[in-house]
Scaffold this active site. Structure first.
Site, PDB file in Angstrom:
ATOM      1  N   CYS A  39     -43.010 -49.650  59.204  1.00 44.57           N
ATOM      2  CA  CYS A  39     -44.090 -50.350  59.894  1.00 44.57           C
ATOM      3  C   CYS A  39     -43.646 -51.022  61.195  1.00 44.57           C
ATOM      4  O   CYS A  39     -44.481 -51.556  61.937  1.00 44.57           O
ATOM      5  CB  CYS A  39     -44.739 -51.370  58.968  1.00 44.57           C
ATOM      6  SG  CYS A  39     -45.593 -50.587  57.585  1.00 44.57           S
ATOM      7  N   HIS A  83     -59.769 -47.287  68.346  1.00 46.56           N
ATOM      8  CA  HIS A  83     -58.871 -46.487  69.184  1.00 46.56           C
ATOM      9  C   HIS A  83     -58.117 -47.353  70.199  1.00 46.56           C
ATOM     10  O   HIS A  83     -57.978 -46.999  71.368  1.00 46.56           O
ATOM     11  CB  HIS A  83     -59.639 -45.344  69.870  1.00 46.56           C
ATOM     12  CG  HIS A  83     -59.946 -44.244  68.906  1.00 46.56           C
ATOM     13  ND1 HIS A  83     -61.035 -44.304  68.056  1.00 46.56           N
ATOM     14  CD2 HIS A  83     -59.294 -43.107  68.625  1.00 46.56           C
ATOM     15  CE1 HIS A  83     -61.042 -43.214  67.307  1.00 46.56           C
ATOM     16  NE2 HIS A  83     -60.001 -42.470  67.617  1.00 46.56           N
ATOM     17  N   GLU A 126     -55.958 -50.905  55.134  1.00 47.29           N
ATOM     18  CA  GLU A 126     -55.286 -49.941  56.004  1.00 47.29           C
ATOM     19  C   GLU A 126     -55.293 -48.553  55.371  1.00 47.29           C
ATOM     20  O   GLU A 126     -55.193 -47.550  56.058  1.00 47.29           O
ATOM     21  CB  GLU A 126     -53.840 -50.357  56.262  1.00 47.29           C
ATOM     22  CG  GLU A 126     -53.698 -51.610  57.068  1.00 47.29           C
ATOM     23  CD  GLU A 126     -52.247 -51.966  57.341  1.00 47.29           C
ATOM     24  OE1 GLU A 126     -51.332 -51.324  56.780  1.00 47.29           O
ATOM     25  OE2 GLU A 126     -52.017 -52.899  58.130  1.00 47.29           O
TER      26      GLU A 126
END
Length: 140
Positions: A39, A83, A126
């Protein structure tokens, strides 16, 4: 057909609760993690965000809040996060927990004053199997 306002009368403590989910796609990384942690590298998710509201009494015609009144939250997510690199739009390291807190604060300031229900939680996922939830206290 006669319409009535539905009230919660079970021990005076019952509430009605609704949730509205939205999704957006974004990238992020967590620079405070060790460099060998996956991550710490830039990666992306299709995030799911759920806003949970409650009320002890329903507003006409029997809503905690009209789901249509929550569309503004979807627009905010699309305009602010979709985005995008979350490291560039949030002032904190973009964990799911921090994002949930940010969204709860935004919702309480921008949406809650104009709707009947009270925000009690924001859940950010997520992945389909992991989520973080920010629970709000009793005070408004």
């Amino acid at each position: 057909m006669e319409r009535t306002v539905i009230e919660s009368r079970i021990s005076g403590a019952a509430t009605f609760r609704i949730g509205k989910r939205f999704t957006f796609d974004a990238a992020h990384h967590l620079p405070s993690l060790p460099t060998d942690h996956k991550c710490s590298r830039v990666h992306g998710h299709t995030y799911t965000v759920e806003f949970v509201l409650e009320a002890s009494e329903l507003a006409g015609p029997g809503f905690v809040t009209d789901f249509g009144d929550l569309a503004v939250a979807g627009r905010y997510l699309a305009e602010s996060f979709d985005h995008r690199d979350l490291n560039e739009v949030l002032d904190v390291e973009p964990t799911s927990e921090a994002l949930a807190q940010h969204l709860a604060r935004w919702f309480r300031a921008e949406v809650e004053p104009g709707v009947h229900g009270r925000l009690v939680a924001v859940r950010v996922s997520e992945t389909p199997r992991s989520w973080a939830e920010y629970l709000l206290g009793e005070s408004r």
